[in-house]
Enzyme design. Structure first.
Site, PDB file in Angstrom:
ATOM      1  CG  ASP A 114      -2.002   1.012   1.194  1.00 32.36           C
ATOM      2  OD1 ASP A 114      -2.344   1.449   0.087  1.00 32.36           O
ATOM      3  OD2 ASP A 114      -2.520   1.391   2.263  1.00 32.36           O
ATOM      4  CD  GLU A 136      -0.327   5.216  -4.084  1.00 30.63           C
ATOM      5  OE1 GLU A 136       0.115   5.613  -2.995  1.00 30.63           O
ATOM      6  OE2 GLU A 136      -0.997   4.198  -4.226  1.00 30.63           O
ATOM      7  CG  ASP A 157      -8.322   4.378   0.097  1.00 25.96           C
ATOM      8  OD1 ASP A 157      -8.070   3.153   0.163  1.00 25.96           O
ATOM      9  OD2 ASP A 157      -7.603   5.244   0.632  1.00 25.96           O
TER      10      ASP A 157
HETATM   11  C1  GLC Z   1      -4.962   3.210   2.546  1.00 29.06           C
HETATM   12  C2  GLC Z   1      -5.379   1.946   1.817  1.00 29.06           C
HETATM   13  C3  GLC Z   1      -6.459   1.225   2.586  1.00 29.06           C
HETATM   14  C4  GLC Z   1      -5.968   0.950   3.999  1.00 29.06           C
HETATM   15  C5  GLC Z   1      -5.523   2.239   4.675  1.00 29.06           C
HETATM   16  C6  GLC Z   1      -4.881   1.981   6.027  1.00 29.06           C
HETATM   17  O1  GLC Z   1      -5.998   4.123   2.542  1.00 29.06           O
HETATM   18  O2  GLC Z   1      -5.776   2.201   0.501  1.00 29.06           O
HETATM   19  O3  GLC Z   1      -6.839   0.047   1.944  1.00 29.06           O
HETATM   20  O4  GLC Z   1      -6.978   0.339   4.733  1.00 29.06           O
HETATM   21  O5  GLC Z   1      -4.576   2.918   3.872  1.00 29.06           O
HETATM   22  O6  GLC Z   1      -3.779   1.182   5.922  1.00 29.06           O
END
Ligand code: GLC
Length: 705
Positions: A322, A325, A426
């Site tokens: 995650d 980017e 998200d």
């Molecule tokens: C980001 C991710 C999401 C995750 C959050 C906390 O927003 O896209 O899926 O739950 O971070 O880690």
């Protein structure tokens, strides 16, 4: 045929392309321009070395183009400008662009022509697909040069297959990755995790994977466990495994700056991205001040990969990459600038402040990347879009080669399919997002990423019971069926909305498990033959013009058409069938064309294309629980149909050595024959029950395989 066209003087290496054999390299004219007869003609090329910018204008015919992966906006990409600049953009409005990923590949569908264009440039890129309606396309990059591949072919499958020849075949996911998956930001303690898992088993709701979000870590420090809340994590993992669950954990790239923290100590002044002065670059994400590994470097990937492997050996089965980017909430520079601004705040400055303070995430930060330098001296803005791909690659390379894994990433670039899959980030618990996710997932298939999914139920906002049902119905027909939601939002596990809804949600998940033989056959067949599991209808019916304008139905595998309900209160919807099909809710045939079909809350319209088969199994608690007999639904209006069944160990890459079974089942006028295309994998003998639907009624047959 693949043509290669070079513009300017590219000074960054592509991470996307793995094979340049069999490619025709074209020579430009003296102005650096190209013309491909019948396809396009370049008009002008402006190279502005001072600004590090190239603009290419071209004359192009068409009105339909598909691809670009999970961007928002219309499914047909024609008539709009797109930005490729991987960004943590967490509100997905119709105009939210750029988002997390960059797949600068699209297929133009003209009257008598189809071709693919892949603009291979991993830095800042814009593609304007005739947004003024004057038959002009414009490509703009920040950099010295880019490569363009033009892929011709008569069929869409052929074009996609060549694109995958260029950028690499899909890595196969384990069979259990097609089971239901439950996630939440966060299950905060091991007790909570075990309780959720237990609920699935006691309520007999099938589930394969439980996900751990950032709160399993000690102060969000990557590769650590919180010592209080996850004191006995090994025991927790053992218990979950014993009960048939797999566990997938989030990993974020930002390494907390903290003296004595092993990952930080090992990485500092060695493995992290630099700033312009040659010091480790710092930003702020969940843990506060962090530094970011330079995954472009082999040695860094190796270092990181070993840490992932250690977690894997401790019992983590999947990794959820995650914030890559790279998402950076703020830097020290941002904060200082913001502080200066506050003193004497003017309107424009206020807007700036909002941007700098991260109120609108990374969106305003076109400049981010100027201030970051890679260990080999490359400016980050020229390769930004491959950061996530290389992070995923680090995990992939660090793990055992013959064992399949569940590896997904939020940020990606073309070629990511070699290492893993993606989810769309998200989204929200909005009705509009079921519709949007259809086109994002179809488009991901078209850019060659076969294992894809979205946060089922919606990540942000509060889901309602009805929306959850409709989202879950849709989710049960997509490759990765994972329910995930954000902190502070209403919980959305299948039992959160009372008995009536629990029953419906349980049935949806059970049905998914019944479909596993079909889903797995279609997925693995696709891996072998370069066919996405989830596609737009036109991918399999490209001779039918009508299918090109349908963006709210899709195909799951080659034989099932899915038409989700994505509006509240709707109990029927219009469906277009490109061929006669068997309505799998009513078990009645519907002929080619438009139909209004019933869709009461507990039903999602879905259809088995006539002449094909749907192998199904019994409901299981988890995918690998036991071997089941197979029931095959046969759609044989004219008493004829052909189906496939694939099986292997579901866990290793031995399929690459041919260790699998692939059967072709041919039914014709009361007789069934099984052709063994390949039979290299041992399995227990079992009975197949064929339920054959014909225009004259139902017939049943049994075969032993
Ligand atoms: C980001 C991710 C999401 C995750 C959050 C906390 O927003 O896209 O899926 O739950 O971070 O880690």
């Amino acid at each position: 045929m693949i043509f290669k066209l070079v513009y300017g003087e590219p000074d960054v290496i592509s991470e996307a392309v793995i094979s340049e054999k069999k490619i025709v390299v074209l020579e430009p004219n003296e102005k650096g321009l190209y013309k491909i007869e019948g396809i396009f003609e370049d008009k002008s090329l402006i190279i502005n070395n001072n600004e590090d910018e190239i603009i290419l204008k071209r004359k192009i015919n068409g009105k339909k183009a598909f691809g670009f992966g999970d961007k928002v906006g219309p499914f047909n990409r024609w008539g709009k400008k797109y930005v490729f600049w991987n960004t943590d953009n967490f509100i997905h409005h119709p105009n939210s662009d750029p988002l997390y990923k960059s797949f600068p590949f699209f297929i133009v569908v003209g009257d008598n022509i189809k071709y693919g264009i892949f603009i291979d440039y991993p830095g800042y890129l814009e593609i304007d697909l005739d947004s003024y309606g004057i038959r002009e396309m414009e490509i703009k990059i920040r950099g010295k040069g880019f490569v363009q591949y033009v892929i011709t072919g008569t069929k869409l499958k052929e074009i996609l297959s060549q694109y995958l020849y260029l950028t690499g075949k899909n890595v196969a996911f384990p069979k259990w990755a097609f089971g239901y998956q439950q996630s939440r930001w966060s299950y905060f303690t091991e007790k909570e995790v075990l309780e959720v898992a237990k609920k699935f088993r006691t309520k007999k709701i099938p589930c394969d994977v439980i996900w751990l979000d950032i709160d399993y870590m000690d102060q969000y420090k990557v590769f650590t466990w919180d010592k209080n809340r996850f004191k006995n994590y090994s025991k927790m993992l053992e218990k979950l495994h014993k009960d048939g669950f797999k566990v997938s954990a989030i990993i974020d790239p930002g390494v907390k700056v903290e003296e004595g923290y092993e990952v930080f100590e090992e990485g500092k002044n060695r493995y992290f991205l630099k700033d312009n002065e040659g010091k480790d670059f710092e930003g702020a994400v969940w843990p506060g001040r962090v530094r970011f590994p330079d995954f472009k470097e082999r040695k860094v990937r190796r270092w990181w990969g070993k840490k992932v492997r250690k977690m894997y050996e401790e019992g983590i089965d999947g990794f959820w990459n995650d914030m890559n980017e790279i998402s950076i909430f703020a830097t020290e520079k941002d904060i200082k600038e913001a502080q200066n601004l506050v003193k004497d705040l003017k309107l424009e400055e206020g807007i700036n402040l909002a941007i700098k303070a991260g109120v609108i995430g990374e969106i305003g930060r076109r400049g981010r990347g100027e201030e970051i330098v890679h260990l080999d001296g490359t400016k980050h803005y020229k390769v930004k879009n491959t950061y996530g791909l290389n992070m995923l690659r680090a995990s992939y390379e660090g793990l055992e080669k013959n064992k399949r894994k569940l590896l997904i990433t939020r940020s990606a670039y073309s070629g990511v399919q070699r290492y893993g899959g993606v989810w769309t980030g998200d989204n929200h618990s909005w009705w509009e997002h079921i519709y949007l996710e259809m086109s994002r997932l179809m488009s991901l298939g078209l850019v060659g990423v076969f294992y894809n999914g979205c946060d089922v139920g919606g990540f942000g906002g509060d889901v309602t019971a009805e929306l959850l049902v409709r989202f879950m119905q849709f989710g049960s027909f997509i490759p990765m069926f994972r329910n995930h939601s954000a902190i502070g939002t209403r919980k959305q596990e299948p039992w959160m909305f009372g008995r009536k809804y629990e029953k419906i949600l349980k049935q949806i998940i059970e049905y998914r498990y019944k479909l596993i033989p079909y889903i797995y056959t279609e997925y693995m067949f696709g891996i072998l033959k370069n066919i996405p599991l989830l596609t737009p209808m036109f991918f399999h019916f490209e001779k039918d013009e009508k299918t090109f304008s349908i963006d709210d139905q899709f195909m799951f595998g080659r034989s099932v058409i899915v038409a989700p309900v994505y509006k509240p209160g709707q109990e029927s919807r219009m469906v277009y069938l490109p061929k006669r099909s068997l309505d799998l809710n009513k078990l009645e045939f519907l002929k080619k064309g438009w139909h209004e079909v019933e869709a009461p809350l507990s039903k999602i319209p879905h259809f088995l294309v006539d002449g094909s088969m749907l192998p199904m199994q019994e409901v299981m608690s988890y995918v690998d629980e036991r071997v089941s007999d197979i029931t095959v639904i046969v759609s044989a209006y004219n008493d004829r149909a052909i189906g496939y069944y694939y099986e292997d160990d579901g866990q290793t890459n031995n399929y690459k050595k041919g260790m699998y079974n692939l059967y072709k089942i041919v039914y014709d006028s009361g007789k069934v024959s099984v052709i063994k295309i390949r039979e290299n994998y041992l399995h227990a003998k079992r009975t197949w029950n064929l339920k054959i639907y014909t225009r004259t009624g139902l017939k049943e047959l049994q075969v032993e395989i």
